[in-house]
Structures are given as C-alpha cells and as structure tokens.
Design a protein around this motif. Structure first.
Motif, PDB file in Angstrom:
ATOM      1  N   LYS A 247       0.926  -1.252  -0.111  1.00  0.00           N
ATOM      2  CA  LYS A 247      -0.063  -0.043   0.070  1.00  0.00           C
ATOM      3  C   LYS A 247       0.972   1.178   0.045  1.00  0.00           C
ATOM      4  N   ALA A 248       0.423   2.184  -0.355  1.00  0.00           N
ATOM      5  CA  ALA A 248       1.100   3.366  -0.624  1.00  0.00           C
ATOM      6  C   ALA A 248       1.419   4.141   0.709  1.00  0.00           C
ATOM      7  N   ASN A 249       3.012   4.199   1.043  1.00  0.00           N
ATOM      8  CA  ASN A 249       3.313   4.633   2.320  1.00  0.00           C
ATOM      9  C   ASN A 249       2.540   6.045   2.542  1.00  0.00           C
ATOM     10  N   ARG A 250       2.153   6.193   3.649  1.00  0.00           N
ATOM     11  CA  ARG A 250       1.335   7.487   4.001  1.00  0.00           C
ATOM     12  C   ARG A 250       2.328   8.636   4.515  1.00  0.00           C
ATOM     13  N   ARG A 251       4.018   8.718   4.477  1.00  0.00           N
ATOM     14  CA  ARG A 251       4.835   9.456   4.921  1.00  0.00           C
ATOM     15  C   ARG A 251       4.611  10.461   3.928  1.00  0.00           C
ATOM     16  N   ILE A 252       5.236  11.534   4.214  1.00  0.00           N
ATOM     17  CA  ILE A 252       5.168  12.743   3.398  1.00  0.00           C
ATOM     18  C   ILE A 252       5.940  12.713   1.868  1.00  0.00           C
ATOM     19  N   TYR A 253       6.798  11.629   1.676  1.00  0.00           N
ATOM     20  CA  TYR A 253       7.603  11.428   0.779  1.00  0.00           C
ATOM     21  C   TYR A 253       6.820  11.377  -0.571  1.00  0.00           C
ATOM     22  N   ASN A 254       5.706  10.646  -0.563  1.00  0.00           N
ATOM     23  CA  ASN A 254       4.845  10.388  -1.785  1.00  0.00           C
ATOM     24  C   ASN A 254       4.280  11.584  -2.216  1.00  0.00           C
ATOM     25  N   THR A 255       3.732  12.631  -1.021  1.00  0.00           N
ATOM     26  CA  THR A 255       3.242  13.827  -1.135  1.00  0.00           C
ATOM     27  C   THR A 255       4.441  15.009  -2.078  1.00  0.00           C
ATOM     28  N   ILE A 256       5.543  14.773  -1.447  1.00  0.00           N
ATOM     29  CA  ILE A 256       6.747  15.640  -2.300  1.00  0.00           C
ATOM     30  C   ILE A 256       6.556  15.040  -3.643  1.00  0.00           C
ATOM     31  N   ILE A 257       6.687  13.784  -4.122  1.00  0.00           N
ATOM     32  CA  ILE A 257       6.887  13.431  -5.300  1.00  0.00           C
ATOM     33  C   ILE A 257       5.693  14.077  -6.316  1.00  0.00           C
ATOM     34  N   MET A 258       4.217  13.840  -5.837  1.00  0.00           N
ATOM     35  CA  MET A 258       3.146  14.263  -6.350  1.00  0.00           C
ATOM     36  C   MET A 258       3.047  15.571  -6.781  1.00  0.00           C
ATOM     37  N   ILE A 259       3.558  16.377  -5.629  1.00  0.00           N
ATOM     38  CA  ILE A 259       3.523  17.953  -5.995  1.00  0.00           C
ATOM     39  C   ILE A 259       4.451  18.263  -6.768  1.00  0.00           C
ATOM     40  N   SER A 260       5.656  17.467  -7.098  1.00  0.00           N
ATOM     41  CA  SER A 260       6.549  17.847  -8.198  1.00  0.00           C
ATOM     42  C   SER A 260       6.079  17.572  -9.685  1.00  0.00           C
ATOM     43  N   GLU A 261       5.226  16.589  -9.654  1.00  0.00           N
ATOM     44  CA  GLU A 261       4.718  16.205 -10.829  1.00  0.00           C
ATOM     45  C   GLU A 261       3.599  17.178 -11.329  1.00  0.00           C
ATOM     46  N   VAL A 262       2.922  17.708 -10.360  1.00  0.00           N
ATOM     47  CA  VAL A 262       1.805  18.539 -10.722  1.00  0.00           C
ATOM     48  C   VAL A 262       2.438  19.818 -11.036  1.00  0.00           C
ATOM     49  N   LEU A 263       3.418  20.189 -10.288  1.00  0.00           N
ATOM     50  CA  LEU A 263       4.118  21.624 -10.543  1.00  0.00           C
ATOM     51  C   LEU A 263       4.726  21.644 -11.997  1.00  0.00           C
ATOM     52  N   LYS A 264       5.170  20.739 -12.692  1.00  0.00           N
ATOM     53  CA  LYS A 264       5.610  20.756 -13.850  1.00  0.00           C
ATOM     54  C   LYS A 264       4.657  21.657 -14.942  1.00  0.00           C
ATOM     55  N   SER A 265       3.427  21.235 -14.659  1.00  0.00           N
ATOM     56  CA  SER A 265       2.394  22.078 -15.701  1.00  0.00           C
ATOM     57  C   SER A 265       1.946  23.509 -15.072  1.00  0.00           C
ATOM     58  N   ILE A 266       2.489  23.732 -14.054  1.00  0.00           N
ATOM     59  CA  ILE A 266       1.938  25.096 -13.321  1.00  0.00           C
ATOM     60  C   ILE A 266       3.365  26.184 -13.588  1.00  0.00           C
ATOM     61  N   ASP A 267       4.603  25.614 -12.953  1.00  0.00           N
ATOM     62  CA  ASP A 267       5.627  26.573 -13.021  1.00  0.00           C
ATOM     63  C   ASP A 267       6.889  25.330 -13.287  1.00  0.00           C
ATOM     64  N   PRO A 268       6.979  25.083 -14.348  1.00  0.00           N
ATOM     65  CA  PRO A 268       8.089  24.019 -14.780  1.00  0.00           C
ATOM     66  C   PRO A 268       9.537  24.467 -14.175  1.00  0.00           C
ATOM     67  N   LYS A 269       9.620  25.873 -14.229  1.00  0.00           N
ATOM     68  CA  LYS A 269      11.012  26.315 -13.724  1.00  0.00           C
ATOM     69  C   LYS A 269      11.184  26.421 -12.437  1.00  0.00           C
ATOM     70  N   TYR A 270      10.255  26.370 -11.461  1.00  0.00           N
ATOM     71  CA  TYR A 270      10.412  26.527 -10.075  1.00  0.00           C
ATOM     72  C   TYR A 270      10.963  24.762  -9.681  1.00  0.00           C
ATOM     73  N   PRO A 271      12.338  25.215  -8.961  1.00  0.00           N
ATOM     74  CA  PRO A 271      12.942  24.103  -8.604  1.00  0.00           C
ATOM     75  C   PRO A 271      12.706  23.327  -7.373  1.00  0.00           C
ATOM     76  N   PHE A 272      11.514  22.932  -7.215  1.00  0.00           N
ATOM     77  CA  PHE A 272      11.072  22.441  -6.104  1.00  0.00           C
ATOM     78  C   PHE A 272      11.772  21.215  -5.454  1.00  0.00           C
ATOM     79  N   LEU A 273      12.067  20.259  -6.424  1.00  0.00           N
ATOM     80  CA  LEU A 273      12.769  18.954  -5.931  1.00  0.00           C
ATOM     81  C   LEU A 273      14.118  19.602  -5.760  1.00  0.00           C
ATOM     82  N   SER A 274      14.925  20.382  -6.496  1.00  0.00           N
ATOM     83  CA  SER A 274      16.275  20.843  -5.732  1.00  0.00           C
ATOM     84  C   SER A 274      16.431  21.370  -4.611  1.00  0.00           C
TER      85      SER A 274
END
Length: 309
Positions: A247-274
C-alpha cells in the motif's frame, strides 16, 4: 484519574535530562528559552522520533536513545519549519492554479454565475451549511476591496461572479466545488492541464487539504503519517514508495513526489525538488527515512537527475 501537575521550566529541563536527553552546560540557558517560547509539548513531537520504542506494547517509555542531544532535537524543529515553508509555497502554487482553471472553464462555458446552476453541481453543494451557503456568508463578510466593490455596485447579488468567488473560497471549499460537479467530463476538462485523470487529481487535492492545514497551523509535518491517502498515478508507480503490504506509504515522501509532478504544468522552472534535496542535505542531523524516503533515494528517479549546489 488525571493527577498530573504543571512543571516549572527548570523542572522540565531536569526531567528531560533524567530521561536521557544530553544537554551540555553551555546549552542550559538556550533550552530554557526554547521551553519558554515554544512549549514543552510542542517540542515533544520532535523528540518522539529519538525516544526508545516500547517493545512490550503500546505507550511511550519516555526514555531517549543513547546519544540523543538537545542540538538534534532543536535542529529537527528548525528543519520542520523550513520544510513546511517550502511545502506551503508549492501548495500555494497548486491552489492558485486550480482556482484559476476552475474559474476560467466554468465562466467561459456557463457564464458569470455557474455556482447558481443547480443542474451543474450535486445537491451536496446546496445543502444547509454547504459550500453554496458558505460562499454567500464569505462574500457578505469579506473585507477585500473586490468584494466590497461588488457589494456596493451590485447589491442584488447573493454571490459574486465566479472570478470573485474564486478569490474568496478556501482551498477545501474549492476542492468541493470541483469534486461535486455532476459531470466527470467537466471535471476532467478543468483538471486536464495537470496531466492526470480527475479521480487522481481530486484525490490528491483532498490529500493536500490536510497537508496545507498542517502547514497553516504550524504543526509537525516532516515525519508525519497523513490520514488522507491519495490515488497514485499508475504510469509513475516506480517513483513512489510502498509499505510491506504494497500500500502507498503515508509518509510525506509520496506527497513531495506528486507535488513535483503537478508543478511541472504550473511552474516548470520552479526548482521544487532541488530545493527539497538541498534542504535535506544541509540538515545533516535529519534522517529522511522518517519522512518515508527510501535508503538510496539520491540514486533514484527523480532525484538522481538533479544538479547539486
């Protein structure tokens, strides 16, 4: 029966020492200042990760692991502050974007007041104390100049045009206004720019309400298990983390990854993961495994393609 009595700051310091927290002589005054200004029980959420586990059952032993220092607890708290700010900035970008797409699509297809169209939304929206009622109340009470302008010049309106409504409603209500659109096709049209099916996006946005509220109320986030899970997009399953039950781990890691994917279409130059990677690397006392990060996370996608500072 409750029989606990409040402790003085000095007694709190001594209690922590008795339980095994290392406080060096030059830190004595500092820890007193922190206990005075942050609060013992708020800090306790941060030293919990460094306590010994009770192997015989539930409940805390209230004993620290060997080598647990005040410095480690303090920097964990500071790290969480910085982490919440970074998450808040990213969530704000998503919130503003979703409101903009909701407003633009509905206004172009249904005019200035789609919120009044009871054929468009589920009856859930219009129930007593529901989203429509909350919009009426928020509009009437808003001190924002745009709300005052419409109330003065258009006193006959119970709710403002949708482009003003989008500025007034909360993030949680925004998710409801999308979730309870009757047509899945319309929901997909509004959320299509993010590259995910509406079921996935609504699930994720509902999850973000919880994370956003944690940030807004300055609660501990870094090692938290969230209550609201979200549907993981199948085509990206290799970059998410699962527990032993698959089952998907409910720690914040998966949230971070999904945020980064969504941000690609909103502000692709924002270096969230970096920025996230640098924050974790700069805080060497933090063990990211408590956040749900896999042990070899830096060698995995999407982290392994990021440039270092």
């Amino acid at each position: 029966m409750f029989n606990k009595m409040p402790l003085s700051i000095e007694s709190q310091v001594q209690l922590l020492k008795v339980r095994g927290l290392q406080v060096f002589p030059n830190e004595e005054e500092e820890i007193r200042i922190w206990l005075n200004n942050v609060h013992y029980y708020k800090l306790s959420g941060y030293w919990l990760a460094y306590e010994l586990k009770n192997q015989s059952g539930s409940g805390r032993l209230h004993k620290f692991k060997n080598g647990t220092t005040w410095k480690k607890v303090k920097h964990t708290y500071i790290f969480d502050q910085k982490f919440r700010r970074l998450m808040w900035t990213a969530i704000e970008k998503i919130e503003v974007s979703v409101k903009a797409h909701w407003c633009q699509y509905l206004s172009m297809n249904y005019g200035p007041f789609p919120q009044d169209n009871k054929n468009l939304f589920s009856t859930y929206i219009y129930k007593s104390h529901g989203s429509y009622s909350k919009l009426i109340t928020s509009y009437a009470k808003s001190n924002a100049l745009y709300a005052k302008h419409y109330r003065i010049h258009y006193p006959e309106l119970k709710t403002p045009p949708i482009w003003i409504a989008a500025l007034i409603i909360s993030f949680g209500e925004m998710v409801n206004w999308i979730k309870y659109i009757n047509s899945a096709k319309i929901r997909n049209e509004i959320l299509r720019p993010y590259g995910f099916d509406e079921r996935i996006m609504i699930s994720f946005l509902t999850h973000l309400i919880e994370v956003r509220n944690i940030c807004a109320h300055n609660e501990r986030l870094w090692n938290r298990q969230t209550n609201r899970e979200f549907i993981l997009p199948k085509r990206y399953m290799d970059i998410f983390v699962f527990n032993k039950s698959h089952k998907a781990n409910r720690r914040i890691y998966n949230t971070i990854i999904m945020i980064s994917e969504v941000l690609k279409s909103i502000d692709p130059k924002y270096p969230f993961l970096s920025l996230m990677k640098d924050l974790i690397k700069d805080n060497y006392l933090i063990n990211p495994c408590y956040m749900g990060f896999p042990p070899n996370w830096e060698s995995l996608s999407p982290w392994n393609t990021l440039s270092s500072k």
